[in-house]
Design an enzyme around this catalytic site. Structure first.
Site, mmCIF file in Angstrom:
data_model
loop_
_atom_site.group_PDB
_atom_site.id
_atom_site.type_symbol
_atom_site.label_atom_id
_atom_site.label_comp_id
_atom_site.label_asym_id
_atom_site.label_seq_id
_atom_site.Cartn_x
_atom_site.Cartn_y
_atom_site.Cartn_z
ATOM 1 N N GLY A 10 0.821 -1.205 0.000
ATOM 2 C CA GLY A 10 0.000 0.000 0.000
ATOM 3 C C GLY A 10 0.855 1.254 0.000
ATOM 4 N N ARG A 71 0.784 -5.228 -5.841
ATOM 5 C CA ARG A 71 0.957 -6.533 -5.207
ATOM 6 C C ARG A 71 1.553 -7.481 -6.246
ATOM 7 N NH1 ARG A 71 -0.193 -4.957 0.066
ATOM 8 N NH2 ARG A 71 -2.048 -3.635 0.044
ATOM 9 N N ASP A 102 5.162 -5.009 6.192
ATOM 10 C CA ASP A 102 5.680 -6.319 6.580
ATOM 11 C C ASP A 102 5.804 -7.275 5.401
ATOM 12 O OD1 ASP A 102 2.937 -6.489 6.305
ATOM 13 O OD2 ASP A 102 2.636 -7.789 8.026
ATOM 14 N N THR A 125 4.136 2.323 5.836
ATOM 15 C CA THR A 125 2.772 1.816 5.944
ATOM 16 C C THR A 125 1.996 2.695 6.907
ATOM 17 O OG1 THR A 125 1.373 0.016 6.789
ATOM 18 C CG2 THR A 125 3.615 0.128 7.636
ATOM 19 N N ASP A 127 -0.368 1.918 8.726
ATOM 20 C CA ASP A 127 -0.889 1.170 9.867
ATOM 21 C C ASP A 127 0.008 1.242 11.103
ATOM 22 O OD1 ASP A 127 -3.259 0.254 8.676
ATOM 23 O OD2 ASP A 127 -2.191 -1.373 7.679
ATOM 24 N N ASP A 129 2.356 -0.710 12.180
ATOM 25 C CA ASP A 129 2.236 -2.016 12.833
ATOM 26 C C ASP A 129 3.448 -2.914 12.590
ATOM 27 O OD1 ASP A 129 1.824 -2.456 10.133
ATOM 28 O OD2 ASP A 129 0.109 -3.787 10.398
ATOM 29 N N ARG A 171 -7.077 -2.994 8.791
ATOM 30 C CA ARG A 171 -7.643 -4.331 8.571
ATOM 31 C C ARG A 171 -7.222 -5.298 9.675
ATOM 32 N NH1 ARG A 171 -5.955 -4.748 3.893
ATOM 33 N NH2 ARG A 171 -4.116 -6.046 4.227
#
Length: 322
Positions: A10, A71, A102, A125, A127, A129, A171
């Site tokens: 992303g 992707r 990741d 990212t 996120d 995370d 997500r």
């Protein structure tokens, strides 16, 4: 020495800052740079071309990525990775800079382990995370975008004495949701890692707020929450309690836009540092931040457990909503 740079997964605000810094730091060290287009798909298809300092003019303030991203399911195949590694070597590429999350780092770790291509990771990212780092590129921008949107929604919620369910990205991570809830004074937050999931817990929180005199509420919902997302929750609340509410899904507006100063600065620091470390002979690492300091981690650490939103933040959100 020649390096290649790609962005994968992303897109995240700040990626262009990292590309720019990597290219210009390489130029300062007398190194050549290839830009790989569309992430690992570009490696598979040899879609790369020289990238110079002039190519990076006026990109610092732009969201997205000038190298595009995609992707690449084919990267899962050992034979595909082997051919890509040989293509890089044939092109005279000595090392690879990967900007992503990741999955992107996992792909780089495998490439290094199987074929000895030196790889440097830059955390990109929204996120936030990734293990081993307090921040990632794009998180600060995405958080501020969500906060600005909810501040506007709050005005309408107050005017109409209405409940709003606002769905943010996440997500499998609640980092955006929990931090947004704190920054916006949300009455409740639902996110994937929460220890106490549940529709009934939300109903209890909303009822308690109503009894304290609240006539409008904002509930922040991470898209991956176990309750099923904002629309699913709204259906249940309408059916069971006949509440007047609206649902707003912020969606991909959180990914785009001009990066904040923080994302520009960290993108610049990490981009330059990645190149300097590759030039010094490091071969398998990703960069991050810990307590405000720039740090380096072995790429293999990307397999460590992902960080969860601090539990105390979720508790604090409930206390501050009183």
């Amino acid at each position: 020495m020649r390096i290649a740079v790609l962005t994968s997964g992303g897109d995240a605000p700040g990626m262009n800052a990292a590309i720019r810094a990597a290219v210009r730091q390489a130029d300062a060290l007398g190194m050549d740079v290839y830009g790989v287009y569309r992430g690992y798909q570009g490696l598979v298809e040899q879609d790369w071309r020289p990238l110079t300092s002039r190519h990076c003019a006026n990109i610092l303030q732009r969201g997205g990525t000038i190298l595009n991203t995609a992707r690449c399911d084919a990267w899962r195949l050992p034979a595909v990775r082997a051919k890509a590694a040989q293509d890089l070597k044939d092109a005279g590429v000595d090392a690879l800079v990967v900007i992503g999350g990741d999955g992107s780092f996992t792909g780089a770790e495998i490439l290094n382990r199987e074929h000895g291509i030196p790889c440097a990771g830059i955390p990109g990212t929204i996120d936030n995370d990734l293990p081993g780092t307090d921040r990632t590129l794009g998180f600060d921008t995405a958080l501020n975008t969500a906060v600005q949107a909810i501040d506007r929604i709050r005005d309408t919620a107050s005017a109409h004495e209405r409940l709003f369910l606002v769905e943010v990205m996440g997500r499998s991570s609640g980092m955006i949701a929990v931090n947004t809830a704190i920054a916006c004074g949300a009455e409740a937050v639902l996110y994937p890692e929460a220890e106490e999931h549940g529709y009934q817990a939300l109903v209890t929180q909303l009822r308690a707020g109503w009894e304290r005199g609240k006539r409008s509420s904002i509930v922040v919902v991470a898209e991956g929450d176990a309750s099923g997302g904002a629309y699913k929750i709204s259906e249940l609340l309408r059916k069971d309690h006949n509440l007047d509410m609206r649902v707003v899904v912020l969606g991909h507006i959180q990914r785009g836009g001009s990066p904040t100063a923080i994302d520009r600065i960290w993108g610049s620091r990490w981009g330059a540092e990645a190149v300097k470390r590759l030039a010094a002979g490091e071969t398998s690492f990703y960069l991050g931040s810990e307590n405000g300091e720039l740090v380096s981690r072995p790429l293999a650490r990307i397999h460590d457990p992902k960080p969860n939103p601090p539990k105390e933040l979720a508790i604090l959100a409930g206390v501050l909503a009183r």
